[in-house]
Design a protein around this motif. Sequence first.
Motif, PDB file in Angstrom:
ATOM      1  N   ARG A 267       0.845  -1.206   0.000  1.00 48.86           N
ATOM      2  CA  ARG A 267       0.000   0.000   0.000  1.00 48.86           C
ATOM      3  C   ARG A 267       0.879   1.254   0.000  1.00 48.86           C
ATOM      4  NH1 ARG A 267      -3.355  -0.293   4.833  1.00 48.86           N
ATOM      5  NH2 ARG A 267      -1.607   0.714   5.853  1.00 48.86           N
ATOM      6  N   PHE A 268       1.942   1.219   0.827  1.00 55.93           N
ATOM      7  CA  PHE A 268       2.877   2.349   0.868  1.00 55.93           C
ATOM      8  C   PHE A 268       3.476   2.589  -0.517  1.00 55.93           C
ATOM      9  CE2 PHE A 268       7.378   3.424   0.752  1.00 55.93           C
ATOM     10  CZ  PHE A 268       7.325   4.725   1.212  1.00 55.93           C
ATOM     11  N   THR A 269       3.964   1.518  -1.141  1.00 55.80           N
ATOM     12  CA  THR A 269       4.641   1.638  -2.438  1.00 55.80           C
ATOM     13  C   THR A 269       3.697   2.207  -3.492  1.00 55.80           C
ATOM     14  OG1 THR A 269       6.049  -0.231  -1.844  1.00 55.80           O
ATOM     15  CG2 THR A 269       5.974   0.360  -4.169  1.00 55.80           C
ATOM     16  N   ARG A 270       2.467   1.690  -3.500  1.00 55.70           N
ATOM     17  CA  ARG A 270       1.489   2.176  -4.486  1.00 55.70           C
ATOM     18  C   ARG A 270       1.152   3.658  -4.268  1.00 55.70           C
ATOM     19  NH1 ARG A 270      -0.441  -1.336  -7.869  1.00 55.70           N
ATOM     20  NH2 ARG A 270      -0.082  -3.543  -7.532  1.00 55.70           N
ATOM     21  N   SER A 271       0.948   4.061  -3.037  1.00 58.03           N
ATOM     22  CA  SER A 271       0.593   5.461  -2.801  1.00 58.03           C
ATOM     23  C   SER A 271       1.804   6.369  -3.042  1.00 58.03           C
ATOM     24  CB  SER A 271      -0.018   5.664  -1.417  1.00 58.03           C
ATOM     25  OG  SER A 271       0.945   5.672  -0.421  1.00 58.03           O
ATOM     26  N   TYR A 272       3.003   5.882  -2.745  1.00 56.26           N
ATOM     27  CA  TYR A 272       4.225   6.652  -3.005  1.00 56.26           C
ATOM     28  C   TYR A 272       4.376   6.895  -4.509  1.00 56.26           C
ATOM     29  CZ  TYR A 272       9.104   8.127  -2.534  1.00 56.26           C
ATOM     30  OH  TYR A 272      10.274   8.848  -2.560  1.00 56.26           O
TER      31      TYR A 272
ATOM     32  N   GLY B 208       9.628  11.053 -12.792  1.00 54.23           N
ATOM     33  CA  GLY B 208       9.648   9.927 -13.712  1.00 54.23           C
ATOM     34  C   GLY B 208       9.895   8.623 -12.959  1.00 54.23           C
ATOM     35  N   ARG B 209       9.757   7.518 -13.690  1.00 52.02           N
ATOM     36  CA  ARG B 209       9.889   6.193 -13.063  1.00 52.02           C
ATOM     37  C   ARG B 209      11.258   5.969 -12.427  1.00 52.02           C
ATOM     38  NH1 ARG B 209       7.683   4.344 -18.053  1.00 52.02           N
ATOM     39  NH2 ARG B 209       5.431   4.155 -17.890  1.00 52.02           N
ATOM     40  N   ASN B 210      12.329   6.424 -13.093  1.00 52.44           N
ATOM     41  CA  ASN B 210      13.681   6.186 -12.564  1.00 52.44           C
ATOM     42  C   ASN B 210      13.882   6.817 -11.189  1.00 52.44           C
ATOM     43  OD1 ASN B 210      14.396   4.736 -14.829  1.00 52.44           O
ATOM     44  ND2 ASN B 210      15.425   6.446 -15.830  1.00 52.44           N
TER      45      ASN B 210
ATOM     46  N   ILE C 220       8.440  -3.055  -6.134  1.00 55.04           N
ATOM     47  CA  ILE C 220       8.435  -1.807  -6.909  1.00 55.04           C
ATOM     48  C   ILE C 220       7.908  -2.080  -8.318  1.00 55.04           C
ATOM     49  CG2 ILE C 220       9.873   0.031  -7.903  1.00 55.04           C
ATOM     50  CD1 ILE C 220      11.805  -0.391  -5.495  1.00 55.04           C
ATOM     51  N   ASN C 221       8.467  -3.095  -8.963  1.00 54.11           N
ATOM     52  CA  ASN C 221       8.054  -3.428 -10.336  1.00 54.11           C
ATOM     53  C   ASN C 221       6.567  -3.766 -10.408  1.00 54.11           C
ATOM     54  OD1 ASN C 221      10.655  -3.039 -11.270  1.00 54.11           O
ATOM     55  ND2 ASN C 221      11.199  -5.185 -11.055  1.00 54.11           N
ATOM     56  N   ARG C 222       6.097  -4.516  -9.419  1.00 55.22           N
ATOM     57  CA  ARG C 222       4.692  -4.934  -9.413  1.00 55.22           C
ATOM     58  C   ARG C 222       3.747  -3.742  -9.253  1.00 55.22           C
ATOM     59  NH1 ARG C 222       4.665  -8.744  -5.320  1.00 55.22           N
ATOM     60  NH2 ARG C 222       3.629  -7.396  -3.836  1.00 55.22           N
ATOM     61  N   CYS C 223       4.193  -2.716  -8.573  1.00 60.68           N
ATOM     62  CA  CYS C 223       3.315  -1.580  -8.257  1.00 60.68           C
ATOM     63  C   CYS C 223       3.337  -0.461  -9.296  1.00 60.68           C
ATOM     64  CB  CYS C 223       3.665  -1.015  -6.886  1.00 60.68           C
ATOM     65  SG  CYS C 223       3.344  -2.176  -5.552  1.00 60.68           S
ATOM     66  N   PHE C 224       4.215  -0.541 -10.275  1.00 61.37           N
ATOM     67  CA  PHE C 224       4.283   0.541 -11.260  1.00 61.37           C
ATOM     68  C   PHE C 224       3.055   0.630 -12.152  1.00 61.37           C
ATOM     69  CE2 PHE C 224       8.830   1.753 -10.714  1.00 61.37           C
ATOM     70  CZ  PHE C 224       8.602   3.112 -10.688  1.00 61.37           C
ATOM     71  N   ASP C 225       2.143  -0.336 -12.036  1.00 63.96           N
ATOM     72  CA  ASP C 225       0.898  -0.237 -12.812  1.00 63.96           C
ATOM     73  C   ASP C 225      -0.003   0.878 -12.271  1.00 63.96           C
ATOM     74  OD1 ASP C 225       0.016  -1.406 -10.474  1.00 63.96           O
ATOM     75  OD2 ASP C 225      -0.860  -3.169 -11.429  1.00 63.96           O
ATOM     76  N   GLU C 226       0.429   1.527 -11.180  1.00 62.44           N
ATOM     77  CA  GLU C 226      -0.308   2.669 -10.633  1.00 62.44           C
ATOM     78  C   GLU C 226      -0.245   3.871 -11.579  1.00 62.44           C
ATOM     79  OE1 GLU C 226      -2.238   3.070  -7.843  1.00 62.44           O
ATOM     80  OE2 GLU C 226      -2.011   0.907  -7.605  1.00 62.44           O
TER      81      GLU C 226
END
Length: 156
Positions: A60-65, A76-78, A94-100
């Motif tokens: 949840r933290f990673t997705r909201s961040y 940007g993503r980098n 991190i990779n899994r959550c970049f679909d945000e």
Amino acid sequence: MEKKSYTFAEIKQKLMNYCSYQDRCHSEVEQKMREFLLIPEAKEELLLYLMRENYLNEERFTRSYIRGKFYIKAWGRNKIRMQLKFKGVPEKLINRCFDEIDETDYRRKLHHIYKDYFQKQNGLKEYQKKSKTIKYLLSRGYEYDEILEVCSEDKM
């Protein structure tokens, strides 16, 4: 200055408040725990409690961040990836959550920042303006390939 001592229950409450106010990652909570003089077993128990009760949720933290840094700060993503790694978030997560980040939004934002920054460059030759804009976008964490695509689209 002498540190105020708290009971275990008070520390638990403080950490629950800390995590409720805003999503946190494990390293932020561990940093916060350093303010209190806790034995390792107590730290462990508090972390487990916070995770079990869903006060602390790394995904949840990673997705909201990711959402916040992209949609609000226009990173940007980098840059987002680097900051998350710095906070100790695992690469897989991190990779899994970049679909945000919606791909269309990403391109649109990159385009917008490119045009905006490019137009603000005064008294420079075209190639200098382009070079400064590319450097700026790289510093914002955008991928070089994506920036070049936007540059070439801009010429059309």
